[in-house]
Design a protein around this motif. Structure first.
Motif, PDB file in Angstrom:
ATOM      1  N   THR A   1       0.807  -1.225   0.000  1.00 51.09           N
ATOM      2  CA  THR A   1       0.000   0.000   0.000  1.00 51.09           C
ATOM      3  C   THR A   1       0.836   1.269   0.000  1.00 51.09           C
ATOM      4  OG1 THR A   1      -1.716  -1.179   1.222  1.00 51.09           O
ATOM      5  CG2 THR A   1      -1.849   1.217   1.205  1.00 51.09           C
ATOM      6  N   ALA A   2       1.943   1.267   0.721  1.00 52.29           N
ATOM      7  CA  ALA A   2       2.793   2.454   0.826  1.00 52.29           C
ATOM      8  C   ALA A   2       4.086   2.282   0.036  1.00 52.29           C
ATOM      9  CB  ALA A   2       3.097   2.751   2.287  1.00 52.29           C
ATOM     10  N   ALA A   3       4.000   1.618  -1.098  1.00 51.04           N
ATOM     11  CA  ALA A   3       5.203   1.290  -1.878  1.00 51.04           C
ATOM     12  C   ALA A   3       6.009   2.516  -2.281  1.00 51.04           C
ATOM     13  CB  ALA A   3       4.815   0.493  -3.122  1.00 51.04           C
ATOM     14  N   LEU A   4       5.332   3.654  -2.478  1.00 53.09           N
ATOM     15  CA  LEU A   4       6.025   4.865  -2.941  1.00 53.09           C
ATOM     16  C   LEU A   4       5.943   5.998  -1.927  1.00 53.09           C
ATOM     17  CD1 LEU A   4       4.831   4.850  -6.667  1.00 53.09           C
ATOM     18  CD2 LEU A   4       6.886   3.810  -5.693  1.00 53.09           C
ATOM     19  N   GLN A   5       5.672   5.654  -0.685  1.00 55.65           N
ATOM     20  CA  GLN A   5       5.523   6.663   0.366  1.00 55.65           C
ATOM     21  C   GLN A   5       6.752   7.561   0.439  1.00 55.65           C
ATOM     22  OE1 GLN A   5       2.512   6.429   2.201  1.00 55.65           O
ATOM     23  NE2 GLN A   5       2.957   8.505   2.841  1.00 55.65           N
ATOM     24  N   HIS A   6       6.517   8.871   0.463  1.00 60.34           N
ATOM     25  CA  HIS A   6       7.555   9.900   0.593  1.00 60.34           C
ATOM     26  C   HIS A   6       8.433  10.054  -0.646  1.00 60.34           C
ATOM     27  CE1 HIS A   6       6.255  10.028   4.685  1.00 60.34           C
ATOM     28  NE2 HIS A   6       6.765   8.847   4.982  1.00 60.34           N
ATOM     29  N   LYS A   7       8.149   9.353  -1.718  1.00 60.24           N
ATOM     30  CA  LYS A   7       8.940   9.518  -2.937  1.00 60.24           C
ATOM     31  C   LYS A   7       8.429  10.709  -3.758  1.00 60.24           C
ATOM     32  CE  LYS A   7      10.599   4.760  -3.557  1.00 60.24           C
ATOM     33  NZ  LYS A   7      12.029   5.112  -3.348  1.00 60.24           N
ATOM     34  N   VAL A   8       9.363  11.353  -4.440  1.00 59.79           N
ATOM     35  CA  VAL A   8       9.050  12.456  -5.349  1.00 59.79           C
ATOM     36  C   VAL A   8       9.347  11.966  -6.765  1.00 59.79           C
ATOM     37  CG1 VAL A   8       9.552  14.836  -6.013  1.00 59.79           C
ATOM     38  CG2 VAL A   8       9.679  14.150  -3.589  1.00 59.79           C
ATOM     39  N   ILE A   9       8.327  11.969  -7.614  1.00 53.69           N
ATOM     40  CA  ILE A   9       8.453  11.348  -8.937  1.00 53.69           C
ATOM     41  C   ILE A   9       7.974  12.310 -10.020  1.00 53.69           C
ATOM     42  CG2 ILE A   9       7.715   9.423 -10.394  1.00 53.69           C
ATOM     43  CD1 ILE A   9       7.221   7.840  -7.771  1.00 53.69           C
ATOM     44  N   LEU A  10       8.802  12.509 -11.035  1.00 48.80           N
ATOM     45  CA  LEU A  10       8.462  13.339 -12.185  1.00 48.80           C
ATOM     46  C   LEU A  10       7.928  12.448 -13.301  1.00 48.80           C
ATOM     47  CD1 LEU A  10       8.632  16.033 -13.843  1.00 48.80           C
ATOM     48  CD2 LEU A  10      10.942  15.320 -14.473  1.00 48.80           C
ATOM     49  N   ILE A  11       6.822  12.865 -13.900  1.00 48.96           N
ATOM     50  CA  ILE A  11       6.208  12.118 -15.000  1.00 48.96           C
ATOM     51  C   ILE A  11       6.033  13.060 -16.176  1.00 48.96           C
ATOM     52  CG2 ILE A  11       4.194  10.783 -15.742  1.00 48.96           C
ATOM     53  CD1 ILE A  11       3.701  10.422 -12.614  1.00 48.96           C
ATOM     54  N   THR A  12       6.602  12.710 -17.333  1.00 47.51           N
ATOM     55  CA  THR A  12       6.384  13.518 -18.533  1.00 47.51           C
ATOM     56  C   THR A  12       5.187  12.951 -19.300  1.00 47.51           C
ATOM     57  OG1 THR A  12       7.788  12.286 -20.092  1.00 47.51           O
ATOM     58  CG2 THR A  12       8.882  13.883 -18.657  1.00 47.51           C
ATOM     59  N   GLY A  13       4.484  13.837 -19.980  1.00 46.01           N
ATOM     60  CA  GLY A  13       3.257  13.400 -20.646  1.00 46.01           C
ATOM     61  C   GLY A  13       2.217  12.948 -19.653  1.00 46.01           C
ATOM     62  N   ALA A  14       2.112  13.689 -18.536  1.00 42.76           N
ATOM     63  CA  ALA A  14       1.272  13.263 -17.414  1.00 42.76           C
ATOM     64  C   ALA A  14      -0.201  13.605 -17.573  1.00 42.76           C
ATOM     65  CB  ALA A  14       1.796  13.877 -16.114  1.00 42.76           C
ATOM     66  N   GLY A  15      -0.566  14.278 -18.652  1.00 41.66           N
ATOM     67  CA  GLY A  15      -1.950  14.717 -18.791  1.00 41.66           C
ATOM     68  C   GLY A  15      -2.879  13.734 -19.443  1.00 41.66           C
ATOM     69  N   ASP A  16      -2.336  12.640 -19.967  1.00 41.16           N
ATOM     70  CA  ASP A  16      -3.173  11.765 -20.779  1.00 41.16           C
ATOM     71  C   ASP A  16      -2.608  10.349 -20.769  1.00 41.16           C
ATOM     72  OD1 ASP A  16      -5.242  11.103 -22.434  1.00 41.16           O
ATOM     73  OD2 ASP A  16      -4.562  12.255 -24.171  1.00 41.16           O
ATOM     74  N   GLY A  17      -3.455   9.379 -21.101  1.00 40.55           N
ATOM     75  CA  GLY A  17      -3.017   8.013 -21.352  1.00 40.55           C
ATOM     76  C   GLY A  17      -2.248   7.365 -20.222  1.00 40.55           C
ATOM     77  N   ILE A  18      -1.144   6.721 -20.564  1.00 42.87           N
ATOM     78  CA  ILE A  18      -0.342   5.995 -19.578  1.00 42.87           C
ATOM     79  C   ILE A  18       0.258   6.950 -18.555  1.00 42.87           C
ATOM     80  CG2 ILE A  18       1.785   4.637 -19.302  1.00 42.87           C
ATOM     81  CD1 ILE A  18       1.082   3.264 -21.966  1.00 42.87           C
ATOM     82  N   GLY A  19       0.668   8.140 -18.991  1.00 41.15           N
ATOM     83  CA  GLY A  19       1.235   9.106 -18.062  1.00 41.15           C
ATOM     84  C   GLY A  19       0.249   9.540 -16.997  1.00 41.15           C
ATOM     85  N   LYS A  20      -0.972   9.801 -17.410  1.00 39.44           N
ATOM     86  CA  LYS A  20      -2.015  10.167 -16.445  1.00 39.44           C
ATOM     87  C   LYS A  20      -2.271   9.029 -15.471  1.00 39.44           C
ATOM     88  CE  LYS A  20      -6.952  11.256 -16.134  1.00 39.44           C
ATOM     89  NZ  LYS A  20      -8.198  11.570 -16.889  1.00 39.44           N
ATOM     90  N   GLU A  21      -2.399   7.815 -15.989  1.00 40.13           N
ATOM     91  CA  GLU A  21      -2.671   6.667 -15.122  1.00 40.13           C
ATOM     92  C   GLU A  21      -1.521   6.432 -14.153  1.00 40.13           C
ATOM     93  OE1 GLU A  21      -4.972   4.097 -13.366  1.00 40.13           O
ATOM     94  OE2 GLU A  21      -5.668   5.061 -15.209  1.00 40.13           O
ATOM     95  N   ALA A  22      -0.293   6.602 -14.631  1.00 40.37           N
ATOM     96  CA  ALA A  22       0.865   6.436 -13.747  1.00 40.37           C
ATOM     97  C   ALA A  22       0.857   7.488 -12.643  1.00 40.37           C
ATOM     98  CB  ALA A  22       2.158   6.521 -14.551  1.00 40.37           C
ATOM     99  N   ALA A  23       0.519   8.730 -12.993  1.00 42.61           N
ATOM    100  CA  ALA A  23       0.466   9.786 -11.982  1.00 42.61           C
ATOM    101  C   ALA A  23      -0.556   9.459 -10.901  1.00 42.61           C
ATOM    102  CB  ALA A  23       0.133  11.120 -12.642  1.00 42.61           C
TER     103      ALA A  23
END
Length: 247
Positions: free
Chosen positions: A8-30
């Motif tokens: 559940t907390a696999a990414l707790q406290h991590k800071v992650i940059l996502i390009t193409g974050a507004g749509d498709g796979i990028g949005k889902e990843a965000a």
């Protein structure tokens, strides 16, 4: 590889940059990374799409994201160094990057490839990632376990007729990943590629206009691999090109 089930907390406290974050796979990843505890930095060229992802994350109770409106087609090294300086000021480090933004270009015979299309596809798919990684390596080096994920494609492993600039850009992406992974082997930075495969996205629809999108997997169905490579459970996995839809 069997599909990964993230804590559940696999990414707790991590800071992650996502390009193409507004749509498709990028949005889902965000949305997925935020759900698993990360603070996400949403980079894309369309501000209203990024704002919609921001709103979804906030409505779900996630950490407040940052929004970076930037068109990779026209961005310069200075833009990327300015972004690195802002991330340094706001967060002090960066734990991961997902390079999801991409440009398809025009599918055409090799002899019909025009230079403008070629350069634009290379700029968005390869050059921007090279420059941005250069700018962000110092921040990634401050994280305990940093992860860089590039987006590849089946046509970046075996060339296919008519896919010209896009396919060559993905071959280059695979090479870029391998070079960075080898240079930073035995460091705290791991670098890998994901080939998402045939996925229900707008880019796929443009490439295959006659295809029924309902026959394809959704971006959400691929997130197991995106979570695995971004989480500390993939520590030690580097220089790999992995399939989100293994055969």
């Amino acid at each position: 590889m069997h599909q990964y089930t993230a804590p559940t907390a696999a990414l707790q406290h991590k800071v992650i940059l996502i390009t193409g974050a507004g749509d498709g796979i990028g949005k889902e990843a965000a949305l997925t990374y935020a759900r698993y505890g990360a603070t996400v930095i949403l980079l894309g060229k369309t501000t209203n799409k990024l704002a919609a992802v921001y709103d979804e994350i906030m409505a779900a109770g996630g950490a407040e994201p940052a929004i970076v409106p930037l068109d990779l087609k026209g961005a310069t090294a200075k833009h990327y160094h300015d972004l690195a300086a802002t991330i340094q000021t706001e967060f002090g480090r960066l734990d991961g990057i997902l390079y999801n933004a991409g440009k398809l270009g025009v599918l055409s015979p090799f002899t019909h490839i025009d230079l403008d299309t070629w350069q634009e596809v290379m700029q968005v798919n390869v050059t921007s990632a090279m420059l941005l990684t250069q700018a962000l390596i110092p921040l990634l080096s401050k994280a305990d376990n940093a992860s860089i994920i590039f987006t590849s494609s089946g046509v970046g492993r075996k060339g296919r007729a008519l896919w010209g600039p896009y396919a060559v850009s993905k071959f280059a992406t695979e090479g870029l990943m391998q070079i960075i992974a080898d240079e930073y082997d035995n460091s705290g930075i791991r670098v890998n590629c994901i080939n998402p495969g045939a996925t229900r996205t707008n880019m796929r629809a443009r490439a295959y206009p006659g295809e029924d999108p309902q026959t394809l997997k959704s971006p959400a169905q691929l997130m197991w691999l995106y979570l695995y490579l971004m989480s500390d459970d993939s520590k030690g996995v580097t220089g790999q090109s992995l399939d989100a839809q293994p055969k």
